[in-house]
Design an enzyme around this catalytic site. Structure first.
Site, PDB file in Angstrom:
ATOM      1  CB  THR A  52       0.769   0.620   5.058  1.00  0.00           C
ATOM      2  OG1 THR A  52       0.862  -0.681   4.455  1.00  0.00           O
ATOM      3  CG2 THR A  52       2.060   0.920   5.797  1.00  0.00           C
ATOM      4  CB  THR A  57      -0.870  -0.016   1.273  1.00  0.00           C
ATOM      5  OG1 THR A  57      -1.805  -1.070   1.148  1.00  0.00           O
ATOM      6  CG2 THR A  57      -1.610   1.302   1.492  1.00  0.00           C
TER       7      THR A  57
HETATM    8  N1  ASP Z   1      -4.206  -1.506   4.703  1.00  0.00           N
HETATM    9  C1  ASP Z   1      -4.391  -2.199   3.459  1.00  0.00           C
HETATM   10  C2  ASP Z   1      -5.704  -2.937   3.493  1.00  0.00           C
HETATM   11  O1  ASP Z   1      -6.000  -3.570   4.491  1.00  0.00           O
HETATM   12  C3  ASP Z   1      -3.302  -3.161   3.146  1.00  0.00           C
HETATM   13  C4  ASP Z   1      -1.900  -2.728   3.538  1.00  0.00           C
HETATM   14  O2  ASP Z   1      -1.675  -1.579   3.841  1.00  0.00           O
HETATM   15  O3  ASP Z   1      -0.978  -3.570   3.560  1.00  0.00           O
HETATM   16  O4  ASP Z   1      -6.413  -2.917   2.517  1.00  0.00           O
END
Ligand code: ASP
Length: 341
Positions: free
Chosen positions: A256, A205
């Site tokens: 993230t 992300t």
């Molecule tokens: N936060 C993001 C989600 O859950 C994924 C990530 O940041 O790794 O969609």
């Protein structure tokens, strides 16, 4: 009393022109995801490619801040560079859904006005972060999803592409592995099956936070979400307060990590609220939320943050977090592992 006033006046007169002309601070931080990033599994070439792209995104945003442009422009520009790169889980290179498509989520927030825009589950918009910004500036709403968001993108003349534009072989392989793992366990429990996936399946992300010359903060986040997501799953990235938050009175945050935890713990807004109401430094507030509250709950991930003075803190509770920043003092960092600041 008279002599005290005279002393104040003299001090003002004796300030050097350089001190008087000191420019107001600017700062920018970006991330490209937090998770299990094993140094032994990363070639020198991969490491160089990732850090070069982070540097490019950082400088794209920072150049705008140096020109006196708004923090919103800087975070959008930085995120667009990362969305267009196959190295990250946003735009090109986004993870695949269960049905072998890409459903993209993004959000942006203006710390000066507390206006915000977000999109969820968009499939044809080349740069979802720019669509999120249009939702903020050109619609009466904060969050649009799916087909309606696509129609709005069209009405705004934003660039649209085939869903296959976001394809990468690497992410397709990850989907196949993830589905095999989930299917092997699902008869027992769907939750347990998804929990067997490590954070590698959502890693990447992207996000940015900035302070501009006018003292305005902004935050932006963009993602493909989690590999093998089903049923229109939406994570924290487009949820204002969870994955993204900005308020000139406290801080700007882009997150993230495991979105379900970031939503339930209201991570981005909680960090800003702690800094504001407890009167504690942003570094302490963000460290408490990421390294204490989330760790206790089992939520993995990290955040990038900047305060109104241009101090940057980037804590994470995972092995690594792709990140880069230039703080108010001009200190530049481009890092993957190491301490979380
Ligand atoms: N936060 C993001 C989600 O859950 C994924 C990530 O940041 O790794 O969609």
């Amino acid at each position: 009393m008279k002599s005290a006033l005279l002393a104040v006046a003299l001090t003002a007169l004796t300030l050097s022109p350089a001190a008087q002309a000191k420019p107001t601070p600017i700062a920018l931080a970006i991330h490209g995801g937090a998770g299990t990033i094993d140094p032994d599994n990363m070639s020198e070439a991969q490491r160089e490619a990732v850090t070069a792209k982070l540097d490019q995104a950082l400088m794209a945003g920072y150049a705008l801040l140096e020109q006196g442009k708004p923090a919103l422009d800087a975070v959008e520009a930085a995120v667009r560079v990362l969305e267009d790169s196959p190295l990250f889980n946003a735009g090109v290179g986004a993870v695949y859904t269960w049905d072998e498509r890409h459903e993209l989520d993004a959000s942006i927030m203006d710390g000066a006005t507390l206006e915000a825009g977000a999109v969820a589950g968009v499939t044809t918009v080349r740069n979802p972060i720019s669509l999120a910004r249009r939702v903020m500036t050109d619609s009466a709403h904060v969050m649009l999803s799916g087909q309606g968001a696509e129609q709005f993108a069209q009405s705004q003349g934003l660039e649209q592409v085939a869903n296959s534009h976001f394809d990468t072989e690497r992410r397709l392989q990850s989907l196949h592995k993830a589905k095999a793992k989930i299917q092997a366990q699902e008869a027992v429990s769907h939750q347990a099956a998804v929990a067997t996936l490590d954070d590698h399946y959502k890693m990447g992300t992207v996000g940015a936070v900035a302070l501009d010359r006018n003292g305005n903060l902004a935050a932006a986040t963009s993602t493909g979400g989690m590999t093998a997501k089903r049923w229109g799953r939406i994570g924290d990235s487009p949820v204002i307060g969870a994955g993204t938050y900005a308020d000139n009175d406290s801080c700007a945050v882009s997150a993230t990590g495991h979105g379900e935890f970031f939503i339930r713990y209201n991570v981005a807004a909680d960090i800003c609220a702690r800094a504001k109401y407890q009167g504690i430094p942003l570094a302490a507030a963000s460290d408490t939320v990421i390294n204490q509250r989330l760790v206790a709950a089992g939520g993995t991930g990290g955040v990038i943050t900047v305060d109104p003075q241009g101090r940057v803190a980037m804590p994470f509770n995972t092995q690594g977090m792709y990140r880069a920043s230039i703080d108010a003092e001009g200190n530049k960092t481009v890092a993957i592992w190491g301490t979380s600041q």
